[in-house]
Design an enzyme around this catalytic site. Structure first.
Site, PDB file in Angstrom:
ATOM      1  N   CYS A 143       0.827  -1.214   0.000  1.00 14.82           N
ATOM      2  CA  CYS A 143       0.000   0.000   0.000  1.00 14.82           C
ATOM      3  C   CYS A 143       0.861   1.265   0.000  1.00 14.82           C
ATOM      4  O   CYS A 143       0.334   2.380  -0.147  1.00 14.82           O
ATOM      5  CB  CYS A 143      -0.906   0.041   1.223  1.00 14.82           C
ATOM      6  SG  CYS A 143      -1.845  -1.453   1.483  1.00 14.82           S
ATOM      7  N   HIS A 197      -5.866   2.411   5.561  1.00 14.55           N
ATOM      8  CA  HIS A 197      -6.447   1.626   4.484  1.00 14.55           C
ATOM      9  C   HIS A 197      -7.263   0.500   5.111  1.00 14.55           C
ATOM     10  O   HIS A 197      -6.725  -0.331   5.829  1.00 14.55           O
ATOM     11  CB  HIS A 197      -5.335   1.070   3.588  1.00 14.55           C
ATOM     12  CG  HIS A 197      -5.814   0.095   2.560  1.00 14.55           C
ATOM     13  ND1 HIS A 197      -6.971   0.285   1.838  1.00 14.55           N
ATOM     14  CD2 HIS A 197      -5.290  -1.081   2.101  1.00 14.55           C
ATOM     15  CE1 HIS A 197      -7.139  -0.731   0.999  1.00 14.55           C
ATOM     16  NE2 HIS A 197      -6.135  -1.578   1.150  1.00 14.55           N
ATOM     17  N   HIS A 217     -10.185  -2.640   4.767  1.00 11.49           N
ATOM     18  CA  HIS A 217     -10.878  -3.613   3.917  1.00 11.49           C
ATOM     19  C   HIS A 217     -12.284  -3.870   4.455  1.00 11.49           C
ATOM     20  O   HIS A 217     -12.837  -4.951   4.280  1.00 11.49           O
ATOM     21  CB  HIS A 217     -10.097  -4.936   3.871  1.00 11.49           C
ATOM     22  CG  HIS A 217      -8.946  -4.928   2.925  1.00 11.49           C
ATOM     23  ND1 HIS A 217      -8.347  -6.076   2.479  1.00 11.49           N
ATOM     24  CD2 HIS A 217      -8.275  -3.906   2.327  1.00 11.49           C
ATOM     25  CE1 HIS A 217      -7.351  -5.778   1.661  1.00 11.49           C
ATOM     26  NE2 HIS A 217      -7.287  -4.444   1.553  1.00 11.49           N
ATOM     27  N   GLU A 222     -26.116  12.537  10.484  1.00 16.32           N
ATOM     28  CA  GLU A 222     -25.359  13.247  11.516  1.00 16.32           C
ATOM     29  C   GLU A 222     -23.851  13.012  11.423  1.00 16.32           C
ATOM     30  O   GLU A 222     -23.053  13.916  11.621  1.00 16.32           O
ATOM     31  CB  GLU A 222     -25.868  12.839  12.915  1.00 16.32           C
ATOM     32  CG  GLU A 222     -25.167  13.489  14.090  1.00 16.32           C
ATOM     33  CD  GLU A 222     -25.398  15.001  14.194  1.00 16.32           C
ATOM     34  OE1 GLU A 222     -26.269  15.542  13.469  1.00 16.32           O
ATOM     35  OE2 GLU A 222     -24.692  15.635  15.000  1.00 16.32           O
ATOM     36  N   HIS A 254     -12.695  -3.671  -2.961  1.00 11.39           N
ATOM     37  CA  HIS A 254     -11.423  -3.762  -2.243  1.00 11.39           C
ATOM     38  C   HIS A 254     -11.515  -3.105  -0.855  1.00 11.39           C
ATOM     39  O   HIS A 254     -11.394  -3.762   0.158  1.00 11.39           O
ATOM     40  CB  HIS A 254     -10.323  -3.107  -3.107  1.00 11.39           C
ATOM     41  CG  HIS A 254      -8.958  -3.134  -2.502  1.00 11.39           C
ATOM     42  ND1 HIS A 254      -7.808  -3.042  -3.256  1.00 11.39           N
ATOM     43  CD2 HIS A 254      -8.528  -3.223  -1.223  1.00 11.39           C
ATOM     44  CE1 HIS A 254      -6.752  -3.093  -2.478  1.00 11.39           C
ATOM     45  NE2 HIS A 254      -7.162  -3.194  -1.221  1.00 11.39           N
TER      46      HIS A 254
HETATM   47  C1  LIG Z   1      -5.250  -9.779   1.784  1.00 11.41           C
HETATM   48  S1  LIG Z   1      -4.071  -9.188   0.751  1.00 11.41           S
HETATM   49  C2  LIG Z   1      -4.401  -7.511   0.663  1.00 11.41           C
HETATM   50  C3  LIG Z   1      -3.287  -6.766  -0.019  1.00 11.41           C
HETATM   51  O1  LIG Z   1      -3.160  -7.166  -1.352  1.00 11.41           O
HETATM   52  C4  LIG Z   1      -3.541  -5.291   0.032  1.00 11.41           C
HETATM   53  O2  LIG Z   1      -4.762  -4.958  -0.540  1.00 11.41           O
HETATM   54  C5  LIG Z   1      -3.512  -4.746   1.404  1.00 11.41           C
HETATM   55  O3  LIG Z   1      -4.385  -4.023   1.799  1.00 11.41           O
HETATM   56  C6  LIG Z   1      -2.405  -5.039   2.302  1.00 11.41           C
HETATM   57  O4  LIG Z   1      -1.176  -5.042   1.659  1.00 11.41           O
HETATM   58  P1  LIG Z   1       0.134  -5.306   2.486  1.00 11.41           P
HETATM   59  O5  LIG Z   1       1.235  -5.318   1.496  1.00 11.41           O
HETATM   60  O6  LIG Z   1      -0.052  -6.621   3.194  1.00 11.41           O
HETATM   61  O7  LIG Z   1       0.245  -4.191   3.494  1.00 11.41           O
HETATM   62 ZN   LIG Z   2      -5.884  -3.355   0.362  1.00  9.61          ZN
END
Ligand SMILES: CSC[C@@H](O)[C@@H](O)C(=O)COP(=O)(O)O
Ligand SMILES: [Zn+2]
Length: 782
Positions: free
Chosen positions: A639, A657, A659, A680, A736
């Site tokens: 990332c 970041h 998920h 809100e 993602h």
């Molecule tokens: C489950 S793998 C997810 C990664 O490809 C990526 O999207 C992520 O968010 C984390 O990347 P990383 O290199 O492990 O810090």
């Molecule tokens: Zn990611």
């Protein structure tokens, strides 16, 4: 069994008996009894008893008319280990007597080998010219007949006795005799003799069974051991420890006890007489341990003079504690001396802190040229003003202690045989090259270890400003030290000083205060006692009113953290975000800038909730790696190029970041933009251009970019999105997750939470066939 008759206590052993009975010596068990050096049995101190003994076939089978005259060897080992003439020796003696061997003519004495266990020693046997009759001579010439089996000779050692007598083992001389492991004497293989021996003062004084330590009495009401006599109770306890036969048939309680060898506590069962006359108190009284040797020992502060590395253990016990090795030691001077000599302790080099400053005496032999342990010891003696100091010549040196206290003067012992020069002294002292001598202190370690500085003793060693201890200049040692309880107890992270609370109606700390933030709250003074520093106090976003300057609520008073605190924080947030489902399965990540502009990033493909501060990478503002984790297998997060976009384009302080499923689902129900209004939580989001918080009725817009097979390939589209949506503090990545940033980590975190909430609401509204982007008026008529 017939009771063992005790001899009259007023009797004393008479040495002159030994003339008549050359095999006789005083028993070494402290009693007045006699001891047959051939049969290894103790005999009551009556002449009649000796006469009787001499006639026994047991004795005769051992004697063979050989008057044994103890030599030095014999007297040394007398009374201790068994000394049995080997068969070879006896047959040789026979041959000599019979004149078969001519050694007799050379010497009246014959050097014999006497076997004792596995060892054999030399011994002289005098051939007694008058002792053997002609018939016995001729008898001796005959091949040795198997001796008539005596009562004793038929006796066998029984292993089962060991249950009752834990101190017992079979004699190591190969005979059938018994052997006391405590007293190191051989005893007749006769239960009565064992009982007798056990009662002897000699044995009792060595008794290792007085170390039972009761920890719990799980059975509440039971008759226990008799109140008196003490010896009986001890014996019972011993029986139990040994798991004696009685255990099986009676009630017992379980106790924990430690052995004299200080090994880990063992559990054993304590026999109880369940005739219910007694109370648990009695049990307690019965098994209340005799204070073990160590239990009565006390730590002595005066030891610290001799052992500068010593302090009292902080566990409330009387144990000693080595400040260098972080080891608890028994409060026993011998143990301290021992510890000081240990390699592990010496590797920590407590004694390498002597700094020679001047050599006032010009001509003197000093320490050996190759300074061995002896020279170190000499120095140490001097440092502590050992006894030699008084009788010999010395030079005065200045030295600094490990505690960095002002230099002390001390005297250095010299062997004044004048062969050496001051140079030699210098060489001697300087040449103590150790493993550490080649190591160098590295200033850059201070970034990772804020409590660190170079030792001021001129060496290359490290020094902990909090613990005031010198540490080897080895990163592993620093990491180790930082983890040590003693260091952590000193709160290495207490260096923020709160100066003011600029606003009354604000919460200062984040919701889940970690130790470091708690410290901010309580306002501790800096460890290095430097002048007051200003710091910023975090505001909580809850107090924000719509359209307020976002910075007023977060940024202006946000505490910026140093590198180490930032590292810790990232680890903590990772755990937190993991629990929210944002960084599960190694996905997601966090990056935060420290107060010096260093960008800390987690490693790639690791369980984010388990990362440790030292696992992080530190980058500069261009994304160049400033420091990597010592674990070379760790790679920089994929990332990173995306984090760097936000840092470079927007100058933010932190990028997260996530998920989160909410983010992913949100990207599935929207096209190019995520839009919501009239919620809100929109007020928790900042407008990146105006730097003001959005209003409840503002429309929040977040760009959505399409995912790519590789994270790095998102860079272009994300850059475009950032440029196209300057007000946005986040970019959603379809299927993602989301990237969120803020001027500070607090803003980024808080906004990430608000975003996630809004994503969830929008998704849920979609399920309800409602549009989160629509104004409420759309539904007013529903
Ligand atoms: C489950 S793998 C997810 C990664 O490809 C990526 O999207 C992520 O968010 C984390 O990347 P990383 O290199 O492990 O810090
Ligand atoms: Zn990611």
């Amino acid at each position: 069994m017939a009771p063992i008759k005790l001899y009259n206590a007023s009797r004393t052993y008479q040495t002159e008996w030994e003339t008549q009975f050359p095999w006789l010596r005083k028993a070494s068990d402290g009693s007045e009894r006699g001891f047959c050096t051939l049969c290894h049995v103790i005999i009551t101190p009556y002449k009649a008893s000796f006469v009787r003994h001499e006639k026994t076939s047991f004795h005769l089978s051992s004697d063979q008319n050989l008057a044994v005259e103890p030599t030095e060897h014999a007297s040394l080992s007398y009374g201790a280990l068994p000394e049995t003439l080997s068969k070879k020796s006896i047959s040789k003696a026979r041959q000599l007597k019979a004149g078969v061997l001519d050694e007799k003519s050379e010497n009246d004495y014959l050097q014999f080998e006497v076997t004792s266990g596995n060892q054999s020693t030399s011994k002289k046997i005098k051939l007694s010219p008058n002792s053997a009759s002609k018939s016995s001579f001729s008898q001796l010439m005959q091949p040795a007949k198997a001796p008539k089996k005596s009562y004793e000779a038929t006796r066998r050692y029984r292993t089962e006795w060991e249950t009752q007598f834990p101190w017992l083992q079979k004699a190591p001389d190969g005979s059938e005799m018994a052997y006391c492991k405590l007293c190191h004497i051989v005893i007749r293989q006769h239960k009565g003799c064992l009982v007798q021996h056990e009662k002897s003062n000699f044995h009792l004084s060595r008794d290792g069974n007085l170390n039972v330590e009761q920890t719990k009495v799980p059975i509440q009401s039971c008759a226990a051991l008799p109140e008196a006599p003490l010896q009986t109770r001890k014996n019972k306890a011993r029986h139990l420890k040994a798991g004696g036969p009685e255990e099986k048939s009676k009630e017992y309680i379980e106790i924990e006890w430690t052995s004299v060898d200080q090994s880990s506590p063992k559990k054993t069962k304590l026999l109880l007489d369940c005739n219910s006359q007694s109370s648990p108190k009695l049990i307690q009284a019965a098994v209340t341990p005799k204070k073990s040797y160590d239990a009565t020992r006390r730590y002595r502060t005066q030891w610290e003079t001799q052992f500068p590395w010593l302090e009292k253990a902080s566990d409330g016990s009387e144990s000693a504690f080595c400040k260098l090795c972080h080891l608890i030691l028994r409060p026993h001077k011998g143990c301290l001396v021992q510890h000081e000599k240990s390699d592990s302790h010496r590797a920590r080099g407590w004694n390498l802190d002597v700094e020679q400053t001047k050599l006032p005496i010009q001509s003197c032999a000093a320490l050996p040229e190759t300074p061995s342990q002896t020279s170190k010891n000499k120095e140490r003696h001097l440092k502590v003003g050992g006894p030699e100091e008084k009788s010999k010549e010395y030079i005065e040196i200045e030295w600094t202690s490990v505690d960095q206290s002002p230099p002390k003067k001390t005297k250095l012992l010299l062997d004044c045989d004048s062969q050496s020069s001051p140079q030699m002294i210098q060489t001697a002292m300087a040449s103590k090259k150790s493993y550490d001598a080649s190591r160098r202190y590295r200033t850059k370690w201070e970034t990772q270890f804020p409590w660190l500085k170079k030792a001021s003793d001129g060496s290359e060693r490290a020094y902990c400003k909090l613990c005031h201890v010198i540490i080897r200049p080895h990163k592993g040692c620093l990491v180790q030290h930082e983890k040590s309880d003693s260091h952590r107890a000193r709160g290495w992270n207490l260096k923020v000083e709160q100066t003011k609370l600029p606003n009354q109606g604000c919460t200062a700390l984040p919701e889940t205060p970690s130790q470091s933030r708690k410290n901010i709250q309580i306002g501790l003074t800096s460890v290095d006692q430097s002048p007051l520093k200003k710091t910023k106090l975090l505001y909580n976003g809850n107090s924000i009113n719509g359209s307020e300057d976002f910075g007023t609520c977060f940024g202006e008073f946000a505490a910026t953290l140093d590198c180490m605190e930032t590292r810790e924080l990232i680890c903590e947030l990772c755990r937190l975000f993991y629990s929210l489902g944002w960084v599960t399965g190694t996905g997601g990540g966090i990056s935060i800038k420290d107060k010096d502009g260093g960008i800390l990033v987690a490693p790639s493909r690791v369980q984010k909730e388990r990362i440790k501060p030292e696992d992080l990478f530190k980058l500069d503002s261009d994304g160049q790696i400033l420091s990597s984790p010592s674990n070379a297998s760790l790679k920089l997060s994929q990332c990173t190029p995306l984090f760097m976009l936000a840092y470079k384009l927007l100058g933010v302080g932190a990028v997260l970041h996530s998920h989160s499923k909410n983010a992913v689902l949100a990207t599935l129900i929207y096209g190019k933009e995520f839009r919501v209004t009239h919620l809100e939580m929109i007020k928790g989001i900042q407008d990146g251009v105006t730097k003001k918080a959005l209003r409840y009725d503002d429309e929040l817009v977040v760009p959505i970019i399409d995912n790519t097979p590789f994270e790095k390939d998102l860079v272009t589209s994300m850059e475009q999105a950032i440029n196209a949506y300057p007000s946005s503090q986040a970019v959603l990545v379809r299927r993602h997750g989301v990237y969120v940033w803020g001027d500070t980590w607090q803003q980024a975190k808080s906004m990430a939470e608000c975003f996630d909430y809004l994503f969830e609401v929008a998704v849920d509204m979609k399920r309800l066939h409602m549009d989160a982007a629509a104004k409420p008026s759309l539904y007013e008529n529903l």
